[in-house]
Scaffold this motif. Structure first.
Motif, PDB file in Angstrom:
ATOM      1  N   SER A  19       0.686  -1.199  -0.145  1.00 55.00           N
ATOM      2  CA  SER A  19       0.090  -0.078  -0.073  1.00 55.00           C
ATOM      3  C   SER A  19       0.758   1.327  -0.139  1.00 55.00           C
ATOM      4  N   ALA A  23       1.147   4.088  -2.868  1.00 59.56           N
ATOM      5  CA  ALA A  23       0.837   5.568  -2.553  1.00 59.56           C
ATOM      6  C   ALA A  23       2.006   6.181  -3.120  1.00 59.56           C
ATOM      7  N   SER A 165      -4.309   5.445  -3.224  1.00 65.79           N
ATOM      8  CA  SER A 165      -3.704   4.660  -2.039  1.00 65.79           C
ATOM      9  C   SER A 165      -5.138   3.842  -1.326  1.00 65.79           C
TER      10      SER A 165
END
Length: 453
Positions: A19, A23, A165
């Motif tokens: 993650s 992002a 994200s």
């Protein structure tokens, strides 16, 4: 952890790492796109401003080139320049002579631009020196628009990063669902459920090799656990029998000794003690063999020394078995030879186990052959071959298991406790090799392959 050492940071989960990387990549990608949009827009504004200055330059050259329009000579010329600037509040014009004297405008009553783009050029005149012209255009509105665009793009990049994200976090969470399912399946495994296997039908292609390897590991663990249970049972059986014999014989001898004080009674006690000594020797042999196997399982290497002739080593072992071979009506032949670095005491023990095994099962009147064959990779194969009934494939697959005997009746129990071939397998592994066993057409071949150092 060592005293004084800094504690290691806990490893992040795969979900958080994916993650965060998504992002960062989203921010970098959207930031790059927004930067390109800003630079292209700024370049477009600059080009438009330059075009506007060039267009005004052409008009000014035409106006200033004529004598009548000279701003310092006639009012008509100044009026023409005033008309030129009429309705163009975003332009400022300044005309000076070659010596720096400003002739238009006569006074700088207009406020300067906060941000301007300028163009300098000369206008040549036939009857006078050239005029120096400075033309400015107000770029403050365009700059303000660019500033707003920059803020908008930055906010859009941040907002897009947040949205991507969050979406990536959800997608990663969903994508790792098969891993969580596999973990849930593994939590159900225990020592009593090693026969179960992980279900890989619904797993993605990337996890199927892991599921297959894990299932293969479960198969090996199941086999090892079954062997361990069988090993414990066999150890208990092998140790309980002589211990029970020792206890019973000693109790019987003591009872007889208590009732009978004659010399004959003492002789019977001596006979009992002699039998017990044999059982104790047998127990000592079992314990010694088990300790040897334990050392081999822990990776103890063979102590290699140069050996000029393996045939000579086999002949020494054959001399030790000469009496047993004669009693069984067998002859022994050594075929082939090889040299290398080997552990001679271990080879004596392995060959002795193989020859003893062949002596027990070979047909009377046949020959036991010790075949020594060099291998292409530099190793050596030592195989003991005997003639007799074929060994069943299921028995052949378990020949090198501990405490395994092909005959369930344990006819050779007093002299053979089922560890000979297991020790031979351990000796082969200590030499970096393996054991071999085949049985077909009345010929049984059992031996080991030794790797050279």
């Amino acid at each position: 952890m060592k005293v004084g050492a800094l504690p290691l940071l806990p490893p992040r989960s795969l979900r958080s790492r994916l993650s965060w990387w998504l992002a960062v990549q989203s921010l970098a990608g959207l930031g790059a796109v927004c930067l390109v949009v800003y630079l292209v827009t700024a370049a477009g504004f600059g080009a438009r401003q330059d075009d506007a200055l060039r267009q005004k330059e052409g008009i000014l050259r035409h106006l200033l080139a004529s004598e009548e329009a000279h701003p310092g000579a006639t009012a008509q010329g100044r009026h023409a320049l005033d008309d030129f600037l009429a309705g163009h509040e975003n332009f400022r014009l300044q005309v000076t002579t070659a010596d720096g004297h400003r002739i238009y405008p006569s006074a700088l009553d207009a406020a300067p631009f906060a941000a301007a783009r300028e163009l300098r050029f000369e206008v040549a005149r036939a009857s006078d020196a050239p005029l120096q012209v400075l033309l400015r255009i107000d770029v403050q509105p365009d700059q303000a628009l660019l500033n707003r665009l920059a803020i908008t793009l930055a906010l859009a990049a941040l907002a897009g990063t947040v949205v991507v994200s969050l979406g990536g976090f959800v997608l990663v969470h969903l994508g790792l669902a098969p891993v969580r399912q596999m973990a849930a399946q593994t939590r159900q495994l225990s020592a009593t459920t090693l026969h179960q296997r992980l279900d890989g039908t619904g797993q993605p292609a990337e996890l199927r090799p892991l599921v297959e390897q894990f299932n293969a590991l479960l198969g090996r663990l199941e086999k090892a656990y079954a062997q361990m249970e069988g090993f414990n049972a066999d150890v208990a059986h092998e140790l309980c029998t002589p211990l029970a014999t020792l206890l019973a014989s000693n109790e019987l001898a003591l009872r007889k000794r208590g009732r009978d004080r004659s010399p004959q009674g003492g002789g019977e006690v001596a006979e009992v003690l002699s039998s017990n000594l044999e059982e104790l020797h047998r127990l000592t042999g079992i314990v010694s063999d088990m300790l040897f196997l334990s050392q081999a399982d822990r990776g103890a290497p063979a102590r290699r020394v140069p050996v000029a002739s393996l045939a000579a080593v086999a002949a020494q072992v054959a001399d030790y078995h000469e009496a047993a071979l004669q009693d069984a009506g067998l002859t022994l032949q050594v075929v082939g030879d090889a040299a290398g670095d080997f552990d001679v005491p271990l080879l004596h023990r392995a060959l002795s186990n193989l020859i003893g095994n062949a002596t027990r099962y070979a047909a009377a009147g046949s020959a036991v052959r010790v075949c020594i064959t060099p291998l292409p990779g530099g190793g050596v194969q030592l195989v003991v071959e005997n003639t007799g009934p074929d060994v069943h494939p299921q028995v052949l697959a378990r020949l090198f298991d501990r405490f395994f005997r092909a005959d369930a009746a344990r006819s050779h129990g007093p002299t053979n406790h089922g560890l000979g071939l297991a020790i031979t397998d351990a000796i082969a592994r200590m030499h970096g090799g393996r054991t071999v066993a085949t049985s077909a057409g009345g010929i049984t071949r059992i031996g080991l392959e030794l790797a050279q150092r």
